[in-house]
Write a protein that holds these residues in place. Structure first.
Motif, PDB file in Angstrom:
ATOM      1  N   PHE A 233       9.702  45.938  32.804  1.00 44.70           N
ATOM      2  CA  PHE A 233      10.555  45.286  33.790  1.00 44.70           C
ATOM      3  C   PHE A 233       9.792  44.952  35.070  1.00 44.70           C
ATOM      4  CE2 PHE A 233      14.253  45.896  31.259  1.00 44.70           C
ATOM      5  CZ  PHE A 233      15.260  45.137  31.829  1.00 44.70           C
ATOM      6  N   LYS A 234       8.607  45.548  35.245  1.00 50.05           N
ATOM      7  CA  LYS A 234       7.806  45.230  36.434  1.00 50.05           C
ATOM      8  C   LYS A 234       7.517  43.737  36.516  1.00 50.05           C
ATOM      9  CE  LYS A 234       3.651  46.506  38.990  1.00 50.05           C
ATOM     10  NZ  LYS A 234       3.341  45.099  39.351  1.00 50.05           N
ATOM     11  N   MET A 235       7.372  43.088  35.358  1.00 54.51           N
ATOM     12  CA  MET A 235       7.156  41.636  35.346  1.00 54.51           C
ATOM     13  C   MET A 235       8.333  40.914  36.012  1.00 54.51           C
ATOM     14  SD  MET A 235       5.577  40.768  31.597  1.00 54.51           S
ATOM     15  CE  MET A 235       7.021  41.392  30.726  1.00 54.51           C
ATOM     16  N   LEU A 236       9.543  41.392  35.693  1.00 52.82           N
ATOM     17  CA  LEU A 236      10.736  40.761  36.255  1.00 52.82           C
ATOM     18  C   LEU A 236      10.881  41.077  37.732  1.00 52.82           C
ATOM     19  CD1 LEU A 236      13.423  41.215  33.445  1.00 52.82           C
ATOM     20  CD2 LEU A 236      11.610  39.504  33.687  1.00 52.82           C
ATOM     21  N   TYR A 237      10.524  42.313  38.134  1.00 52.46           N
ATOM     22  CA  TYR A 237      10.579  42.662  39.552  1.00 52.46           C
ATOM     23  C   TYR A 237       9.631  41.770  40.357  1.00 52.46           C
ATOM     24  CZ  TYR A 237      13.001  46.916  38.035  1.00 52.46           C
ATOM     25  OH  TYR A 237      13.890  47.814  37.491  1.00 52.46           O
ATOM     26  N   ASP A 238       8.434  41.538  39.820  1.00 50.28           N
ATOM     27  CA  ASP A 238       7.469  40.677  40.513  1.00 50.28           C
ATOM     28  C   ASP A 238       8.011  39.257  40.643  1.00 50.28           C
ATOM     29  OD1 ASP A 238       5.740  42.800  40.707  1.00 50.28           O
ATOM     30  OD2 ASP A 238       4.508  42.219  38.978  1.00 50.28           O
ATOM     31  N   LEU A 239       8.584  38.753  39.564  1.00 49.68           N
ATOM     32  CA  LEU A 239       9.143  37.402  39.595  1.00 49.68           C
ATOM     33  C   LEU A 239      10.331  37.332  40.556  1.00 49.68           C
ATOM     34  CD1 LEU A 239       9.178  34.534  38.510  1.00 49.68           C
ATOM     35  CD2 LEU A 239      10.563  35.343  36.573  1.00 49.68           C
ATOM     36  N   ALA A 240      11.169  38.357  40.546  1.00 46.67           N
ATOM     37  CA  ALA A 240      12.328  38.383  41.441  1.00 46.67           C
ATOM     38  C   ALA A 240      11.893  38.384  42.901  1.00 46.67           C
ATOM     39  CB  ALA A 240      13.190  39.610  41.141  1.00 46.67           C
ATOM     40  N   LYS A 242       9.238  37.050  44.145  1.00 48.28           N
ATOM     41  CA  LYS A 242       8.741  35.713  44.486  1.00 48.28           C
ATOM     42  C   LYS A 242       9.900  34.729  44.704  1.00 48.28           C
ATOM     43  CE  LYS A 242       4.340  36.059  41.959  1.00 48.28           C
ATOM     44  NZ  LYS A 242       4.419  37.474  41.600  1.00 48.28           N
ATOM     45  N   LEU A 243      10.990  34.920  43.970  1.00 50.30           N
ATOM     46  CA  LEU A 243      12.129  33.993  44.034  1.00 50.30           C
ATOM     47  C   LEU A 243      13.261  34.496  44.925  1.00 50.30           C
ATOM     48  CD1 LEU A 243      12.404  32.980  40.249  1.00 50.30           C
ATOM     49  CD2 LEU A 243      11.231  31.766  42.098  1.00 50.30           C
ATOM     50  N   ASN A 244      13.051  35.644  45.568  1.00 52.63           N
ATOM     51  CA  ASN A 244      14.106  36.276  46.369  1.00 52.63           C
ATOM     52  C   ASN A 244      15.370  36.438  45.537  1.00 52.63           C
ATOM     53  OD1 ASN A 244      15.297  37.436  48.663  1.00 52.63           O
ATOM     54  ND2 ASN A 244      16.143  35.478  49.329  1.00 52.63           N
ATOM     55  N   ALA A 245      15.191  37.017  44.366  1.00 53.46           N
ATOM     56  CA  ALA A 245      16.285  37.153  43.396  1.00 53.46           C
ATOM     57  C   ALA A 245      16.623  38.628  43.178  1.00 53.46           C
ATOM     58  CB  ALA A 245      15.893  36.517  42.062  1.00 53.46           C
ATOM     59  N   ALA A 246      17.827  38.860  42.667  1.00 55.95           N
ATOM     60  CA  ALA A 246      18.232  40.195  42.242  1.00 55.95           C
ATOM     61  C   ALA A 246      17.825  40.384  40.784  1.00 55.95           C
ATOM     62  CB  ALA A 246      19.736  40.370  42.395  1.00 55.95           C
ATOM     63  N   VAL A 247      17.704  41.627  40.363  1.00 56.91           N
ATOM     64  CA  VAL A 247      17.351  41.935  38.978  1.00 56.91           C
ATOM     65  C   VAL A 247      18.546  42.568  38.279  1.00 56.91           C
ATOM     66  CG1 VAL A 247      15.870  43.313  37.468  1.00 56.91           C
ATOM     67  CG2 VAL A 247      14.902  42.212  39.484  1.00 56.91           C
ATOM     68  N   GLY A 248      18.837  42.065  37.074  1.00 61.55           N
ATOM     69  CA  GLY A 248      19.922  42.610  36.265  1.00 61.55           C
ATOM     70  C   GLY A 248      19.412  42.976  34.889  1.00 61.55           C
ATOM     71  N   ALA A 249      20.335  43.395  34.031  1.00 68.03           N
ATOM     72  CA  ALA A 249      19.950  43.792  32.682  1.00 68.03           C
ATOM     73  C   ALA A 249      21.149  43.689  31.759  1.00 68.03           C
ATOM     74  CB  ALA A 249      19.407  45.221  32.675  1.00 68.03           C
ATOM     75  N   SER A 250      20.867  43.586  30.487  1.00 70.13           N
ATOM     76  CA  SER A 250      21.939  43.618  29.488  1.00 70.13           C
ATOM     77  C   SER A 250      22.306  45.072  29.202  1.00 70.13           C
ATOM     78  CB  SER A 250      21.487  42.932  28.202  1.00 70.13           C
ATOM     79  OG  SER A 250      20.468  43.708  27.572  1.00 70.13           O
ATOM     80  N   ARG A 251      23.440  45.264  28.529  1.00 70.36           N
ATOM     81  CA  ARG A 251      23.849  46.626  28.190  1.00 70.36           C
ATOM     82  C   ARG A 251      22.841  47.281  27.246  1.00 70.36           C
ATOM     83  NH1 ARG A 251      29.764  48.913  26.246  1.00 70.36           N
ATOM     84  NH2 ARG A 251      29.049  51.010  25.776  1.00 70.36           N
ATOM     85  N   ALA A 252      22.262  46.478  26.359  1.00 67.56           N
ATOM     86  CA  ALA A 252      21.282  47.033  25.420  1.00 67.56           C
ATOM     87  C   ALA A 252      20.099  47.635  26.163  1.00 67.56           C
ATOM     88  CB  ALA A 252      20.814  45.946  24.455  1.00 67.56           C
ATOM     89  N   ALA A 253      19.643  46.963  27.218  1.00 67.51           N
ATOM     90  CA  ALA A 253      18.515  47.472  28.008  1.00 67.51           C
ATOM     91  C   ALA A 253      18.898  48.740  28.760  1.00 67.51           C
ATOM     92  CB  ALA A 253      18.035  46.395  28.974  1.00 67.51           C
ATOM     93  N   VAL A 254      20.130  48.783  29.250  1.00 70.88           N
ATOM     94  CA  VAL A 254      20.608  49.966  29.973  1.00 70.88           C
ATOM     95  C   VAL A 254      20.778  51.141  29.010  1.00 70.88           C
ATOM     96  CG1 VAL A 254      22.550  50.947  31.268  1.00 70.88           C
ATOM     97  CG2 VAL A 254      21.712  48.647  31.819  1.00 70.88           C
ATOM     98  N   ASP A 255      21.405  50.892  27.866  1.00 74.22           N
ATOM     99  CA  ASP A 255      21.618  51.964  26.883  1.00 74.22           C
ATOM    100  C   ASP A 255      20.297  52.522  26.354  1.00 74.22           C
ATOM    101  OD1 ASP A 255      24.311  51.699  27.172  1.00 74.22           O
ATOM    102  OD2 ASP A 255      24.649  50.617  25.290  1.00 74.22           O
ATOM    103  N   ALA A 256      19.273  51.670  26.326  1.00 69.54           N
ATOM    104  CA  ALA A 256      17.958  52.118  25.853  1.00 69.54           C
ATOM    105  C   ALA A 256      17.208  52.906  26.922  1.00 69.54           C
ATOM    106  CB  ALA A 256      17.130  50.915  25.406  1.00 69.54           C
ATOM    107  N   GLY A 257      17.763  52.952  28.139  1.00 65.09           N
ATOM    108  CA  GLY A 257      17.139  53.713  29.210  1.00 65.09           C
ATOM    109  C   GLY A 257      16.056  52.959  29.958  1.00 65.09           C
ATOM    110  N   PHE A 258      15.975  51.628  29.753  1.00 65.63           N
ATOM    111  CA  PHE A 258      14.940  50.854  30.440  1.00 65.63           C
ATOM    112  C   PHE A 258      15.180  50.826  31.951  1.00 65.63           C
ATOM    113  CE2 PHE A 258      14.401  47.927  26.462  1.00 65.63           C
ATOM    114  CZ  PHE A 258      13.901  49.010  25.760  1.00 65.63           C
ATOM    115  N   VAL A 259      16.447  50.663  32.350  1.00 64.68           N
ATOM    116  CA  VAL A 259      16.817  50.532  33.768  1.00 64.68           C
ATOM    117  C   VAL A 259      18.124  51.285  34.002  1.00 64.68           C
ATOM    118  CG1 VAL A 259      15.656  48.315  34.168  1.00 64.68           C
ATOM    119  CG2 VAL A 259      17.980  48.350  33.253  1.00 64.68           C
TER     120      VAL A 259
END
Length: 338
Positions: A233-240, A242-259
Motif C-alpha cells: 500500500f506504500k505505493m498508493l500512499y506515495d501516489l495519494a 502527490k495527488l493530495n488524495a485520501a486512501v481507501g480500501a476494499s473490504r477484502a483488503a481490510v479483512d486480509a489485514g492489509f490496512v
C-alpha cells in the motif's frame, strides 16, 4: 354565511399548521470544528422547505456555532455545552434531542449518516414511536424521500406518514451548503445533561493523517485484494501524497489485514463520492460499488480485463498494478520536476 365562516376558519387552521412545520438538524462536530457532513445535511433540510434550527452539543461548541451562524437558511442554533457530552454518547444525546422536540415541536429531525447520526436517530425514532428513514439520497417534498436498497442497485421512494419525520442523510448525495451569508442567533437549550449509570465514555482513538479525510476528499485512491500485502500500500500512499488524495480500501483488503478498517469503502464501510476515484487491484464486488459508484470520474487499474469494476469505470487500464503504479508515480515526479 355559516359555510363561509367555517371555510375561513379551516383555511386559518391550515395556514397555522403550515407555519408550525420546522426542521431540526443535529450538528456533527468536535471541539475543534463543525464536521463537513453537517453542511450536506443542511442542504437536504433546505430542500424540505421548512425553517431550520440546528442543535450543537458537546464539551466545546463555540467553533461549530460560529460556522453555523454564517450558514444561509439556518434561523436558530440551540446549544448544549457540558463535559458529560464527551464522546457524544447516544444515550446522553437522545434525551437532549427529545427535550428540544418537546419544547419546539419540530416536524422533521435530521442528522447526517455518520457514526453519531446512525447511533442516535434510531433511538430518537423509537422513543417518539415513529419509523426512522435511513440514508436518504434525495428529497421530493416534505413527506417524500429517496433512498437506495439492495446495495444501491435500486432506488426506493418513501412517503412518510408519521407526524414527525426522523431521518439520516447520506452526505455524499447532497452538495455542502456555502458558509458566509447567514446571521443565525444561538441560544442555550434548557435540558438536563446526565450520563446513565450503565454507560461510561472511556476513550476514543482517532487516526490522524495529513491526507484529506476519506468521506470528504475530492480524490480517493483505493486498493483491493490485488495489493497482496499491507506493505504494498506504500505505493498508493506515495501516489495519494502527490495527488493530495485520501486512501481507501476494499473490504477484502481490510479483512486480509492489509490496512485498518477505517479505510474501508463500501456498503459496510464508508460512502464516498469524490471528483476522482482510482480503484487499484479491486475486482468490483457489488458491496464495494455501493460505496463509490457515485464518484464523478472512476479510474480502474486491474490485470483482469473481465473484472466487474470496468463496467462502472470511466477510464480503465488493464495492467499489472505493480508495474502501473510505480510508472504513474515516476511520470508524476518527472512532470513536477519539469
Amino acid at each position: 354565511m355559516l359555510r363561509s365562516t367555517t371555510k375561513l376558519t379551516s383555511n386559518v387552521l391550515r395556514t397555522t399548521a403550515a407555519r408550525l412545520q420546522s426542521t431540526l438538524v443535529i450538528a456533527d462536530s468536535n471541539d475543534e470544528r463543525l464536521l463537513p457532513i453537517t453542511l450536506n445535511t443542511i442542504t437536504a433540510a433546505k430542500q424540505i422547505g421548512h425553517p431550520i434550527t440546528c442543535l450543537v452539543a458537546g464539551t466545546k461548541v463555540g467553533p461549530a456555532v460560529e460556522t453555523l451562524s454564517k450558514v444561509d437558511g439556518v434561523q436558530k442554533i440551540l446549544t448544549v455545552e457540558n463535559e458529560a457530552l464527551k464522546g457524544l454518547l447516544p444515550e446522553v444525546m437522545t434525551n437532549i434531542v427529545l427535550d428540544a422536540q418537546k419544547k419546539f415541536n419540530f416536524s422533521h429531525i435530521i442528522s447526517g449518516a455518520s457514526s453519531v447520526g446512525k447511533n442516535l436517530i434510531p433511538r430518537v425514532a423509537a422513543l417518539l414511536d415513529v419509523s426512522p428513514i435511513s440514508e436518504i439520497i434525495g428529497v421530493k417534498d416534505a413527506e417524500t424521500f429517496v433512498r437506495t436498497i439492495y446495495a444501491g442497485n435500486a432506488l426506493q421512494t418513501i412517503k412518510a406518514l408519521d407526524k414527525i419525520k426522523v431521518i439520516t442523510v447520506r452526505g455524499t448525495s447532497f452538495e455542502a451548503i456555502e458558509v458566509g451569508n447567514g446571521s443565525a442567533a444561538s441560544e442555550a437549550l434548557d435540558t438536563n445533561v446526565s450520563v446513565p449509570d450503565n454507560v461510561e465514555f472511556i476513550n476514543q482513538e482517532l487516526t490522524k493523517s495529513e491526507r484529506p479525510e476519506l468521506t470528504s476528499a475530492n480524490r480517493v485512491i483505493s486498493g483491493g485484494r490485488g495489493m497482496k500485502s499491507g506493505d504494498n500500500f506504500k505505493m498508493l500512499y506515495d501516489l495519494a501524497d502527490k495527488l493530495n488524495a485520501a486512501v481507501g480500501a476494499s473490504r477484502a483488503a481490510v479483512d486480509a489485514g492489509f490496512v485498518p478498517n477505517d479505510l474501508q469503502v463500501g456498503q459496510t464501510g464508508k460512502i464516498v463520492a469524490p471528483e476522482l476515484y482510482v480503484a487499484v487491484g479491486i475486482s468490483g464486488a457489488i458491496q464495494h460499488l455501493a460505496g463509490m459508484k457515485d464518484s464523478k470520474t472512476i479510474v480502474a487499474i486491474n490485470k483482469d480485463p473481465e473484472a466487474p469494476i470496468f463496467q462502472v469505470a470511466d477510464l480503465g487500464l488493464v495492467a499489472d498494478l505493480f508495474n502501473a503504479i510505480p510508472e504513474i508515480n515516476e511520470k508524476i515526479d518527472k512532470h513536477i520536476s519539469n
